[in-house]
Motif scaffolding. Sequence first.
Motif, PDB file in Angstrom:
ATOM      1  N   ASP A  38       0.835  -1.196   0.000  1.00  0.00           N
ATOM      2  CA  ASP A  38       0.000   0.000   0.000  1.00  0.00           C
ATOM      3  C   ASP A  38       0.876   1.254   0.000  1.00  0.00           C
ATOM      4  O   ASP A  38       1.551   1.549   0.983  1.00  0.00           O
ATOM      5  CB  ASP A  38      -0.905  -0.013   1.238  1.00  0.00           C
ATOM      6  CG  ASP A  38      -1.805   1.212   1.313  1.00  0.00           C
ATOM      7  OD1 ASP A  38      -1.925   1.937   0.301  1.00  0.00           O
ATOM      8  OD2 ASP A  38      -2.380   1.446   2.391  1.00  0.00           O
ATOM      9  N   VAL A  39       0.869   2.004  -1.107  1.00  0.00           N
ATOM     10  CA  VAL A  39       1.720   3.188  -1.211  1.00  0.00           C
ATOM     11  C   VAL A  39       1.132   4.386  -0.479  1.00  0.00           C
ATOM     12  O   VAL A  39       1.816   5.398  -0.295  1.00  0.00           O
ATOM     13  CB  VAL A  39       1.972   3.558  -2.685  1.00  0.00           C
ATOM     14  CG1 VAL A  39       2.664   2.426  -3.418  1.00  0.00           C
ATOM     15  CG2 VAL A  39       0.678   3.956  -3.391  1.00  0.00           C
ATOM     16  N   THR A  40      -0.131   4.292  -0.063  1.00  0.00           N
ATOM     17  CA  THR A  40      -0.777   5.446   0.581  1.00  0.00           C
ATOM     18  C   THR A  40      -0.498   5.509   2.074  1.00  0.00           C
ATOM     19  O   THR A  40      -0.865   6.490   2.723  1.00  0.00           O
ATOM     20  CB  THR A  40      -2.296   5.401   0.363  1.00  0.00           C
ATOM     21  OG1 THR A  40      -2.851   4.272   1.055  1.00  0.00           O
ATOM     22  CG2 THR A  40      -2.640   5.311  -1.116  1.00  0.00           C
ATOM     23  N   SER A  41       0.153   4.501   2.633  1.00  0.00           N
ATOM     24  CA  SER A  41       0.380   4.494   4.080  1.00  0.00           C
ATOM     25  C   SER A  41       1.306   5.627   4.527  1.00  0.00           C
ATOM     26  O   SER A  41       1.246   6.070   5.668  1.00  0.00           O
ATOM     27  CB  SER A  41       0.936   3.148   4.528  1.00  0.00           C
ATOM     28  OG  SER A  41       2.181   2.884   3.895  1.00  0.00           O
ATOM     29  N   ASP A  42       2.176   6.088   3.628  1.00  0.00           N
ATOM     30  CA  ASP A  42       3.037   7.213   3.981  1.00  0.00           C
ATOM     31  C   ASP A  42       2.208   8.441   4.341  1.00  0.00           C
ATOM     32  O   ASP A  42       2.578   9.216   5.226  1.00  0.00           O
ATOM     33  CB  ASP A  42       3.979   7.555   2.824  1.00  0.00           C
ATOM     34  CG  ASP A  42       5.241   6.706   2.835  1.00  0.00           C
ATOM     35  OD1 ASP A  42       5.164   5.553   3.308  1.00  0.00           O
ATOM     36  OD2 ASP A  42       6.289   7.194   2.378  1.00  0.00           O
ATOM     37  N   VAL A  43       1.093   8.616   3.642  1.00  0.00           N
ATOM     38  CA  VAL A  43       0.228   9.763   3.921  1.00  0.00           C
ATOM     39  C   VAL A  43      -0.585   9.540   5.181  1.00  0.00           C
ATOM     40  O   VAL A  43      -0.615  10.387   6.083  1.00  0.00           O
ATOM     41  CB  VAL A  43      -0.716  10.038   2.724  1.00  0.00           C
ATOM     42  CG1 VAL A  43      -1.642  11.215   3.034  1.00  0.00           C
ATOM     43  CG2 VAL A  43       0.088  10.318   1.459  1.00  0.00           C
ATOM     44  N   SER A  44      -1.235   8.396   5.271  1.00  0.00           N
ATOM     45  CA  SER A  44      -2.155   8.149   6.378  1.00  0.00           C
ATOM     46  C   SER A  44      -1.457   7.917   7.704  1.00  0.00           C
ATOM     47  O   SER A  44      -2.036   8.155   8.770  1.00  0.00           O
ATOM     48  CB  SER A  44      -3.055   6.950   6.049  1.00  0.00           C
ATOM     49  OG  SER A  44      -2.271   5.791   5.809  1.00  0.00           O
ATOM     50  N   VAL A  45      -0.194   7.458   7.651  1.00  0.00           N
ATOM     51  CA  VAL A  45       0.535   7.162   8.893  1.00  0.00           C
ATOM     52  C   VAL A  45       1.641   8.190   9.143  1.00  0.00           C
ATOM     53  O   VAL A  45       1.618   8.918  10.136  1.00  0.00           O
ATOM     54  CB  VAL A  45       1.118   5.736   8.859  1.00  0.00           C
ATOM     55  CG1 VAL A  45       1.916   5.465  10.129  1.00  0.00           C
ATOM     56  CG2 VAL A  45       0.010   4.706   8.688  1.00  0.00           C
ATOM     57  N   ILE A  46       2.604   8.268   8.215  1.00  0.00           N
ATOM     58  CA  ILE A  46       3.788   9.116   8.453  1.00  0.00           C
ATOM     59  C   ILE A  46       3.450  10.595   8.346  1.00  0.00           C
ATOM     60  O   ILE A  46       3.689  11.377   9.272  1.00  0.00           O
ATOM     61  CB  ILE A  46       4.911   8.738   7.482  1.00  0.00           C
ATOM     62  CG1 ILE A  46       5.323   7.274   7.690  1.00  0.00           C
ATOM     63  CG2 ILE A  46       6.116   9.657   7.684  1.00  0.00           C
ATOM     64  CD1 ILE A  46       6.342   6.772   6.689  1.00  0.00           C
ATOM     65  N   TYR A  47       2.883  11.006   7.211  1.00  0.00           N
ATOM     66  CA  TYR A  47       2.582  12.429   7.020  1.00  0.00           C
ATOM     67  C   TYR A  47       1.589  12.933   8.067  1.00  0.00           C
ATOM     68  O   TYR A  47       1.746  14.025   8.615  1.00  0.00           O
ATOM     69  CB  TYR A  47       2.016  12.680   5.622  1.00  0.00           C
ATOM     70  CG  TYR A  47       3.016  12.608   4.491  1.00  0.00           C
ATOM     71  CD1 TYR A  47       4.331  12.189   4.701  1.00  0.00           C
ATOM     72  CD2 TYR A  47       2.643  12.962   3.193  1.00  0.00           C
ATOM     73  CE1 TYR A  47       5.236  12.119   3.654  1.00  0.00           C
ATOM     74  CE2 TYR A  47       3.550  12.901   2.141  1.00  0.00           C
ATOM     75  CZ  TYR A  47       4.842  12.471   2.374  1.00  0.00           C
ATOM     76  OH  TYR A  47       5.739  12.418   1.330  1.00  0.00           O
ATOM     77  N   GLN A  48       0.561  12.144   8.321  1.00  0.00           N
ATOM     78  CA  GLN A  48      -0.439  12.590   9.297  1.00  0.00           C
ATOM     79  C   GLN A  48       0.167  12.673  10.700  1.00  0.00           C
ATOM     80  O   GLN A  48      -0.186  13.565  11.482  1.00  0.00           O
ATOM     81  CB  GLN A  48      -1.650  11.662   9.282  1.00  0.00           C
ATOM     82  CG  GLN A  48      -2.808  12.202  10.116  1.00  0.00           C
ATOM     83  CD  GLN A  48      -4.134  11.546   9.787  1.00  0.00           C
ATOM     84  OE1 GLN A  48      -4.200  10.638   8.956  1.00  0.00           O
ATOM     85  NE2 GLN A  48      -5.196  12.003  10.414  1.00  0.00           N
TER      86      GLN A  48
END
Length: 411
Positions: A38-48
Amino acid sequence: METTGAWRSLAWLLGIWGLTRTVLLLFVFKVYVFPGPDVTSDVSVIYQGWYEVLRTGTFPLDDVTWQYPPAAALAILSPGLLFHLDYTSAFFVLAFTADLTALLLLLYAGLRPGKTLRGAWVWLVGVPLLGPTVYARYDVMVTAVAVAALLAGSRHPRAMGVLTAFGAMLKVWPVLLLVGARKRGVWGAAAVTAAVLSVVFAVAMPGAFAFLTFQRDRGTEVESLGSLVFHVARQFGWDGQVLLNYGSVEFLGPYVGAVSTAALGLTGIAFGWLLLWRLMATRFLAHTPADAAFVGVLMFTATSRVISPQYMVWLVGLAAVCLCFRGSRMKLPVVLVLAAAFVTVLEFPVWFAHVVASDALGVTLLFVRNGLLVLATVLAARELWRSTVTRTPVPALPAQATRTKETSLPS
């Protein structure tokens, strides 16, 4: 006829852009699942997670994965402006908006005299080749700023300087846009903007420059050029490890430090070549700043000890600007970068497990992708040198063209 053809090309371009970007949005919003991790985890976990810290007025000083200059905080905080959306959705919308902004800038430039729509087509094709990763990283926002800076350079040098400095404060690499800049206004505006932003962030938010010390103990990332040494060595019993380290999957173990040092040495050689080119260059044409920036970023990407998939967004953006100019000689390197972008989406995320395992498929993909980048770098550097340093006389206009030009002058 030319006007009709241009409008028809524009209509096709916009239609294809809308279709491909809709597909990207469907992937990042998980209406359809893209193959691989899942490439979106950087946004939902790290960035957020960073967002929650940054909104308190400080940088994430306890998180070594924060490795970005201070203005990156603006990109991470920006989804908060769309308060009617959750953080992840708002980020995707802003990434989509940055993509659209870059396209519109390339279209506006491409329709001007001496320019072409080829650059817009490069952006149109290159972004979806990288898959949903483009919308799940803030690099597309930085690239839009870099595209705006380069396109502004010939007519608005101070604007280029301001945008370049802002881009560099977002993610460092746009400082390479200055490699081919000759006008003093560009350098002056960049220096003043960088100084002002540095002071503002240093005063307003503690730890603005802590990122400078967060990369000292990094290993060699598994997708980099240097990683090929260890992918091959694993076939012969190398006993190192592949671990998540400093926000990326890296090799850790014997000789990793030596390979990382060698990568830094190659980057130093690249910097030396760029300095030599700048001292030797005698002919600066309208497209030279874009070509030089493209070569500079290619060199530093290919020699880096980390080549994350989102780095390819930078190259696609600069490649697009190059081909906005009819006189640019970067056509073949641009094609190679687009090919590398396609191989990149195969190695991450589609078959990333094979890359991590260093099996035949994973190693082959990396050899092909990194080989394409190295070849593009060498060819682009050669073309830049030939077009600006090699002392070949400018061919005279044919006699017929000269007479035509003379008869067209007002009496």
